[in-house]
Design a protein around this motif. Sequence first.
Motif, PDB file in Angstrom:
ATOM      1  N   GLY A  13       0.692  -1.167   0.004  1.00  0.00           N
ATOM      2  CA  GLY A  13      -0.023  -0.171   0.077  1.00  0.00           C
ATOM      3  C   GLY A  13       0.890   1.318   0.004  1.00  0.00           C
ATOM      4  O   GLY A  13       0.184   2.314   0.230  1.00  0.00           O
ATOM      5  N   THR A  14       2.237   1.093  -0.535  1.00  0.00           N
ATOM      6  CA  THR A  14       3.105   2.179  -0.551  1.00  0.00           C
ATOM      7  C   THR A  14       3.189   2.842  -1.607  1.00  0.00           C
ATOM      8  O   THR A  14       3.374   2.212  -2.752  1.00  0.00           O
ATOM      9  N   ASP A  15       3.193   4.111  -1.763  1.00  0.00           N
ATOM     10  CA  ASP A  15       3.532   4.929  -3.137  1.00  0.00           C
ATOM     11  C   ASP A  15       5.008   5.230  -3.414  1.00  0.00           C
ATOM     12  O   ASP A  15       5.694   5.123  -4.403  1.00  0.00           O
ATOM     13  N   ILE A  16       5.704   5.589  -2.254  1.00  0.00           N
ATOM     14  CA  ILE A  16       7.160   6.028  -2.080  1.00  0.00           C
ATOM     15  C   ILE A  16       7.758   5.227  -1.193  1.00  0.00           C
ATOM     16  O   ILE A  16       7.628   5.297   0.038  1.00  0.00           O
ATOM     17  N   LEU A  17       9.301   4.869  -1.519  1.00  0.00           N
ATOM     18  CA  LEU A  17       9.978   4.187  -0.334  1.00  0.00           C
ATOM     19  C   LEU A  17      11.132   5.079  -0.497  1.00  0.00           C
ATOM     20  O   LEU A  17      11.840   5.059  -1.798  1.00  0.00           O
ATOM     21  N   ILE A  18      11.782   5.660   0.471  1.00  0.00           N
ATOM     22  CA  ILE A  18      12.878   6.219   0.628  1.00  0.00           C
ATOM     23  C   ILE A  18      13.930   5.554   1.585  1.00  0.00           C
ATOM     24  O   ILE A  18      13.477   4.994   2.784  1.00  0.00           O
ATOM     25  N   GLU A  19      15.292   5.179   1.057  1.00  0.00           N
ATOM     26  CA  GLU A  19      16.229   4.350   1.868  1.00  0.00           C
ATOM     27  C   GLU A  19      17.669   5.097   1.791  1.00  0.00           C
ATOM     28  O   GLU A  19      17.960   5.631   0.870  1.00  0.00           O
ATOM     29  N   GLN A  20      18.417   4.974   2.801  1.00  0.00           N
ATOM     30  CA  GLN A  20      19.617   5.821   3.021  1.00  0.00           C
ATOM     31  C   GLN A  20      20.794   4.685   3.338  1.00  0.00           C
ATOM     32  O   GLN A  20      21.753   5.174   4.039  1.00  0.00           O
ATOM     33  N   PHE A  21      20.647   3.501   3.261  1.00  0.00           N
ATOM     34  CA  PHE A  21      21.898   2.598   3.343  1.00  0.00           C
ATOM     35  C   PHE A  21      22.727   2.577   2.384  1.00  0.00           C
ATOM     36  O   PHE A  21      22.530   3.022   1.331  1.00  0.00           O
ATOM     37  N   ARG A  22      23.887   1.913   2.829  1.00  0.00           N
ATOM     38  CA  ARG A  22      25.090   1.747   1.732  1.00  0.00           C
ATOM     39  C   ARG A  22      24.610   0.860   0.646  1.00  0.00           C
ATOM     40  O   ARG A  22      23.479   0.184   0.721  1.00  0.00           O
ATOM     41  N   PRO A  23      25.075   1.106  -0.727  1.00  0.00           N
ATOM     42  CA  PRO A  23      24.640   0.347  -1.648  1.00  0.00           C
ATOM     43  C   PRO A  23      24.464  -1.148  -1.417  1.00  0.00           C
ATOM     44  O   PRO A  23      25.489  -1.671  -0.863  1.00  0.00           O
ATOM     45  N   GLY A  24      23.489  -1.731  -1.740  1.00  0.00           N
ATOM     46  CA  GLY A  24      23.316  -3.199  -1.898  1.00  0.00           C
ATOM     47  C   GLY A  24      22.577  -3.909  -0.446  1.00  0.00           C
ATOM     48  O   GLY A  24      22.306  -4.830  -0.315  1.00  0.00           O
ATOM     49  N   VAL A  25      22.717  -2.895   0.773  1.00  0.00           N
ATOM     50  CA  VAL A  25      22.141  -3.372   1.944  1.00  0.00           C
ATOM     51  C   VAL A  25      20.631  -3.684   1.965  1.00  0.00           C
ATOM     52  O   VAL A  25      20.255  -4.685   2.340  1.00  0.00           O
ATOM     53  N   MET A  26      19.539  -2.990   1.210  1.00  0.00           N
ATOM     54  CA  MET A  26      18.578  -3.218   1.268  1.00  0.00           C
ATOM     55  C   MET A  26      18.207  -4.515   0.360  1.00  0.00           C
ATOM     56  O   MET A  26      17.217  -5.274   0.731  1.00  0.00           O
ATOM     57  N   ALA A  27      19.038  -4.708  -0.694  1.00  0.00           N
ATOM     58  CA  ALA A  27      18.694  -5.983  -1.368  1.00  0.00           C
ATOM     59  C   ALA A  27      19.015  -7.019  -0.521  1.00  0.00           C
ATOM     60  O   ALA A  27      18.413  -8.170  -0.556  1.00  0.00           O
ATOM     61  N   ARG A  28      20.005  -7.228   0.150  1.00  0.00           N
ATOM     62  CA  ARG A  28      20.407  -8.339   1.234  1.00  0.00           C
ATOM     63  C   ARG A  28      19.268  -8.574   1.939  1.00  0.00           C
ATOM     64  O   ARG A  28      19.291  -9.312   2.361  1.00  0.00           O
ATOM     65  N   PHE A  29      18.643  -7.579   2.432  1.00  0.00           N
ATOM     66  CA  PHE A  29      17.498  -7.712   3.389  1.00  0.00           C
ATOM     67  C   PHE A  29      16.154  -8.250   2.628  1.00  0.00           C
ATOM     68  O   PHE A  29      15.229  -8.213   3.069  1.00  0.00           O
ATOM     69  N   GLY A  30      16.379  -8.511   1.380  1.00  0.00           N
ATOM     70  CA  GLY A  30      14.987  -8.491   0.599  1.00  0.00           C
ATOM     71  C   GLY A  30      14.408  -7.547   0.006  1.00  0.00           C
ATOM     72  O   GLY A  30      13.011  -7.637  -0.133  1.00  0.00           O
ATOM     73  N   LEU A  31      14.992  -6.454   0.257  1.00  0.00           N
ATOM     74  CA  LEU A  31      13.898  -5.067   0.294  1.00  0.00           C
ATOM     75  C   LEU A  31      14.425  -4.107  -0.940  1.00  0.00           C
ATOM     76  O   LEU A  31      14.243  -2.907  -0.878  1.00  0.00           O
ATOM     77  N   GLY A  32      15.416  -4.835  -1.693  1.00  0.00           N
ATOM     78  CA  GLY A  32      15.877  -3.783  -2.971  1.00  0.00           C
ATOM     79  C   GLY A  32      14.769  -3.624  -3.926  1.00  0.00           C
ATOM     80  O   GLY A  32      13.650  -4.234  -3.741  1.00  0.00           O
TER      81      GLY A  32
END
Length: 379
Positions: free
Chosen positions: A86-105
Amino acid sequence: MQPLSGIKVLDFTTLLPGPLAGLVLSEAGAEVTKVERPEGEEIRKYLPRWGAESIQFNLLNSGKKSITADLKSDADRDRIKSLIAGTDILIEQFRPGVMARFGLGYDAVKQIRPDIVYCSITGYGQFGPKAAIAGHDLNYISETGLLSLSFGNADRTVVPPALIADIGGGTMPAVINILLALLRRNASGEGAYIDIAMSDAMFTYAWWAFGLGKALGEWPGNGDHMLSGGSPRYQIFPTRDGRFVAVAALEQKFWDNLCELVGLEERLRDDQADPAATIGALRAIIGNRTAEEWRAVFEGKDCAANVVRTLEEASTDPHFIERGLFDYSIENDAGARAPALVVPVAPQFRSDKSTPRRAPGLGTGNGPDPAASGSSQER
């Protein structure tokens, strides 16, 4: 109705660039939910405190919600994924690749919400030799050459008074590109991945020096060019009482008026002939009077010169008060109120200024099944 009413934002960011971007979106009507590690983001604990949290946290996060999640936990990641639908916008500020490792890239998230606008904010971007290097504002402006244009001297180096990369390279480009992506989505239904590198926009801020160097081979040095201290027309001069006068008389008409007002010798008014001599003469002239005397001289005159004010003085200036900059307020957990952070959102797009906004308590948006405590999110 506000422009971003109905838009939902998940904000995984901390400190300044991303949280300020989320604040701007929130002020325009978006529903912004901070996703924090179970112990909360570090800026909550900064000093000085204003109520239970730091004043910085209160300024940057008023009007938002807060949920906690340990992104190393399968259960918490599943809970986040359910929110992404139900989200329109996601903003993240981790180092490159971190969100992908969490399965949230982005690739994983767009499988859940194909039209999501996904914005990553980092120092050097998602790719390139510097992508994994840690840094802060001063590193980004020095690495891009912006700082080299004006940093004082070996005896007295000068740290810039603004976080140029954080706000000018992170927050503002993020907001601009998120809004552009929403416009395109409205027309085509297409989502977007936005890679914001705080260092990239520093070349924009060096526009004049960059043009001179690349086109003409004339690379400005430290404080030696028109807009960085090399010209008498764009200078800061001390007054007799320890205050300062800012001169920005770039146009000839302003320069002529200034020269008349201060009584600069005719032979020194050609500022190209011997800039150092003209600067020295102006330092001597302006150093002979107090700030208040110069304020009276410049009042109502078209000379692009003024006394440098303190931030405290500027905050009580009738002009800025009349502009309504400080009409909005925040409230802490104890009920104390303070002016809200001034944000670049036009008044007609903002929330009702009669109601103070509050920063969220940690995890107050978790609902009936709050996340269990766990290890910190990876930085």
